[in-house]
Design a protein around this motif. Structure first.
Motif, mmCIF file in Angstrom:
data_model
loop_
_atom_site.group_PDB
_atom_site.id
_atom_site.type_symbol
_atom_site.label_atom_id
_atom_site.label_comp_id
_atom_site.label_asym_id
_atom_site.label_seq_id
_atom_site.Cartn_x
_atom_site.Cartn_y
_atom_site.Cartn_z
ATOM 1 N N GLN A 144 0.833 -1.200 0.000
ATOM 2 C CA GLN A 144 0.000 0.000 0.000
ATOM 3 C C GLN A 144 0.872 1.256 0.000
ATOM 4 O O GLN A 144 0.569 2.239 -0.695
ATOM 5 C CB GLN A 144 -0.937 -0.013 1.210
ATOM 6 C CG GLN A 144 -2.011 -1.081 1.124
ATOM 7 C CD GLN A 144 -2.779 -1.231 2.421
ATOM 8 O OE1 GLN A 144 -2.424 -0.650 3.438
ATOM 9 N NE2 GLN A 144 -3.854 -2.012 2.390
ATOM 10 N N ASP A 146 3.896 1.424 -1.199
ATOM 11 C CA ASP A 146 4.496 1.501 -2.543
ATOM 12 C C ASP A 146 3.526 2.140 -3.543
ATOM 13 O O ASP A 146 3.936 2.941 -4.398
ATOM 14 C CB ASP A 146 4.886 0.095 -3.029
ATOM 15 C CG ASP A 146 6.170 -0.403 -2.371
ATOM 16 O OD1 ASP A 146 6.973 0.437 -1.934
ATOM 17 O OD2 ASP A 146 6.354 -1.631 -2.284
ATOM 18 N N TYR A 147 2.265 1.790 -3.428
ATOM 19 C CA TYR A 147 1.247 2.344 -4.325
ATOM 20 C C TYR A 147 1.168 3.868 -4.148
ATOM 21 O O TYR A 147 1.121 4.620 -5.131
ATOM 22 C CB TYR A 147 -0.102 1.696 -4.031
ATOM 23 C CG TYR A 147 -1.251 2.269 -4.830
ATOM 24 C CD1 TYR A 147 -1.445 1.913 -6.158
ATOM 25 C CD2 TYR A 147 -2.143 3.168 -4.242
ATOM 26 C CE1 TYR A 147 -2.495 2.440 -6.893
ATOM 27 C CE2 TYR A 147 -3.191 3.707 -4.966
ATOM 28 C CZ TYR A 147 -3.364 3.345 -6.290
ATOM 29 O OH TYR A 147 -4.407 3.871 -7.018
ATOM 30 N N ILE A 148 1.161 4.314 -2.895
ATOM 31 C CA ILE A 148 1.097 5.753 -2.613
ATOM 32 C C ILE A 148 2.370 6.442 -3.116
ATOM 33 O O ILE A 148 2.319 7.525 -3.713
ATOM 34 C CB ILE A 148 0.911 5.993 -1.100
ATOM 35 C CG1 ILE A 148 -0.449 5.454 -0.642
ATOM 36 C CG2 ILE A 148 1.041 7.470 -0.756
ATOM 37 C CD1 ILE A 148 -0.642 5.465 0.857
ATOM 38 N N HIS A 149 3.495 5.797 -2.878
ATOM 39 C CA HIS A 149 4.778 6.392 -3.268
ATOM 40 C C HIS A 149 4.896 6.538 -4.790
ATOM 41 O O HIS A 149 5.441 7.524 -5.297
ATOM 42 C CB HIS A 149 5.922 5.525 -2.732
ATOM 43 C CG HIS A 149 7.277 6.071 -3.032
ATOM 44 N ND1 HIS A 149 7.739 7.265 -2.532
ATOM 45 C CD2 HIS A 149 8.288 5.585 -3.807
ATOM 46 C CE1 HIS A 149 8.956 7.499 -2.973
ATOM 47 N NE2 HIS A 149 9.318 6.495 -3.751
ATOM 48 N N GLU A 150 4.366 5.563 -5.525
ATOM 49 C CA GLU A 150 4.403 5.637 -6.989
ATOM 50 C C GLU A 150 3.549 6.786 -7.515
ATOM 51 O O GLU A 150 3.904 7.451 -8.482
ATOM 52 C CB GLU A 150 3.935 4.308 -7.580
ATOM 53 C CG GLU A 150 4.931 3.165 -7.397
ATOM 54 C CD GLU A 150 4.383 1.847 -7.908
ATOM 55 O OE1 GLU A 150 3.278 1.874 -8.495
ATOM 56 O OE2 GLU A 150 5.042 0.809 -7.726
ATOM 57 N N LYS A 151 2.408 7.022 -6.860
ATOM 58 C CA LYS A 151 1.518 8.097 -7.296
ATOM 59 C C LYS A 151 2.030 9.470 -6.864
ATOM 60 O O LYS A 151 1.828 10.469 -7.556
ATOM 61 C CB LYS A 151 0.103 7.871 -6.744
ATOM 62 C CG LYS A 151 -0.608 6.665 -7.326
ATOM 63 C CD LYS A 151 -2.018 6.533 -6.797
ATOM 64 C CE LYS A 151 -2.944 7.584 -7.372
ATOM 65 N NZ LYS A 151 -3.232 7.382 -8.802
ATOM 66 N N PHE A 152 2.688 9.525 -5.705
ATOM 67 C CA PHE A 152 3.176 10.797 -5.162
ATOM 68 C C PHE A 152 4.631 10.630 -4.713
ATOM 69 O O PHE A 152 4.924 10.565 -3.524
ATOM 70 C CB PHE A 152 2.310 11.247 -3.984
ATOM 71 C CG PHE A 152 0.840 11.310 -4.283
ATOM 72 C CD1 PHE A 152 0.300 12.391 -4.961
ATOM 73 C CD2 PHE A 152 -0.007 10.267 -3.908
ATOM 74 C CE1 PHE A 152 -1.060 12.443 -5.249
ATOM 75 C CE2 PHE A 152 -1.365 10.316 -4.178
ATOM 76 C CZ PHE A 152 -1.884 11.414 -4.858
#
Length: 369
Positions: A144, A146-152
């Motif tokens: 989760q 990683d998902y946030i980090h990829e988007k922001f």
């Protein structure tokens, strides 16, 4: 024939006991203060609420839960069950001390109900965590992130672990086991872009200074330590001003002449014979701010007059008859019309006049208070 009559008599007694639960005048308890939990009632068997903490999908399971929660003299049975086993465990504990040389060791545990006392301090804890955390769940949380980090990718992410007594290695020698190091487990799986820190106690005295005796939470001194630790983490990435220092320490217990019993103490009930906790808070000099809450469904910001009841508690304006509640002090917001909002349902928003154009999202449990 005697056997048949005995069996019939036993069946009749059981039938009458069961039938007594369903008569209209039977008062069904929905909460149990001594066990600190919600109880199942027979109304939940026929009218189950899917969102309830005692919900079961199967009618048979719901009936079983209601029977076990609502049987006659439950309080008496539970209390004396705990008393008996507490006596047996402490007798074994005292025998162990004689043969292990731990008579003067402060880092020992004494069973009390389903909890543990730390030596003779009166501080309650749960048994040290032996098993490691669920690896699959940990991995899911990291994915989760990683998902946030990829988007922001520009977003800075930090986490802070509030260490409890059961997270320490203090009791390893006494128990003859090695407690699980949950914080290290988090460090082992966290991505490199996440910074981490945790609450470190110098010793047991430091723990008792920062933690409530009868509750699983840190006190106001522990919260201040956490604030300073988190601030130190963030200063490495941002141009931040000096850390805030409290202007005063307000002793609510002294103002209102009261002490409180935390979640551990409430669960133990009259098994707990030690002193209760004081409740205090720090007051800081903050810049001017505007406050709001977020409607969780529409995500609309609702302006509120204030967050928290600091002034009321400090100035002695709380009606003691209604109750002194530290959750209400930290976790309530009020708008101009007088409507209140609870931080368990509404995210709180604070807009500082000197924010510098940066946003900080705080996500966590009740330690955020």
């Amino acid at each position: 024939m005697n056997y048949k009559s005995s069996a019939a008599g036993a069946f009749l007694i059981l039938f009458l006991c069961l039938a007594s639960y369903f008569v209209p005048f039977t008062r069904q308890k929905t909460e149990n203060n001594s066990e600190n939990r919600t109880m199942a009632t027979f109304n939940m068997v026929f009218n189950p609420e899917a969102g309830s903490v005692v919900y079961h999908a199967s009618p048979v399971e719901r009936l079983d839960a209601a029977l076990s929660d609502q049987f006659v003299f439950r309080e008496f049975v539970i209390r004396n069950y705990l008393r008996f086993f507490n006596f047996a465990e402490n007798a074994a504990f005292n025998l162990t001390k004689l043969f292990t040389g731990h008579q003067n060791d402060r880092y020992i545990l004494k069973p009390l109900g389903k909890y543990q006392l730390i030596g003779d301090t009166g501080y309650i804890t749960t048994f040290p965590a032996i098993k490691p955390m669920n690896k699959a769940l940990l991995q899911q949380k990291m994915e989760q992130l990683d998902y946030i980090h990829e988007k922001f990718p520009q977003l800075k992410i930090y986490f802070y672990y509030v260490t409890n007594a059961f997270d320490t290695s203090w009791f390893n020698n006494y128990l003859g086991i090695t407690a699980a190091d949950h914080y290290q487990e988090l460090l082992d799986v966290k991505p490199e872009y996440v910074k981490a820190a945790h609450l470190i106690y110098k010793d047991l005295d430091d723990y008792m200074n920062l933690h409530y005796k009868t509750d699983h939470h840190w006190n106001h001194r522990g919260a201040r330590r956490g604030y300073e630790d988190i601030y130190a983490m963030m200063r490495e990435d941002f141009d931040m001003g000096d850390i805030r220092v409290p202007l005063s320490e307000n002793n609510v217990s002294k103002t209102y002449d009261f002490v409180f019993l935390g979640s551990y103490g409430k669960a133990l009930g009259d098994l707990y014979k030690y002193s209760y906790d004081d409740f205090s808070f720090y007051e800081y000099d903050f810049p001017k701010w505007k406050t709001a809450v977020i409607n969780p469904e529409s995500r609309e910001e609702i302006e509120v007059v204030k967050i928290g009841l600091y002034d009321e508690y400090r100035d002695g304006k709380i009606n003691k008859k209604i109750g002194i509640d530290h959750y209400a002090m930290f976790g309530k917001a009020r708008d101009e019309a007088g409507k209140t909002y609870d931080d368990q349902q509404y995210p709180f928003v604070i807009k500082n006049s000197k924010g510098g154009g940066k946003n900080l999202l705080i996500y966590g449990n009740s330690f955020n208070r």
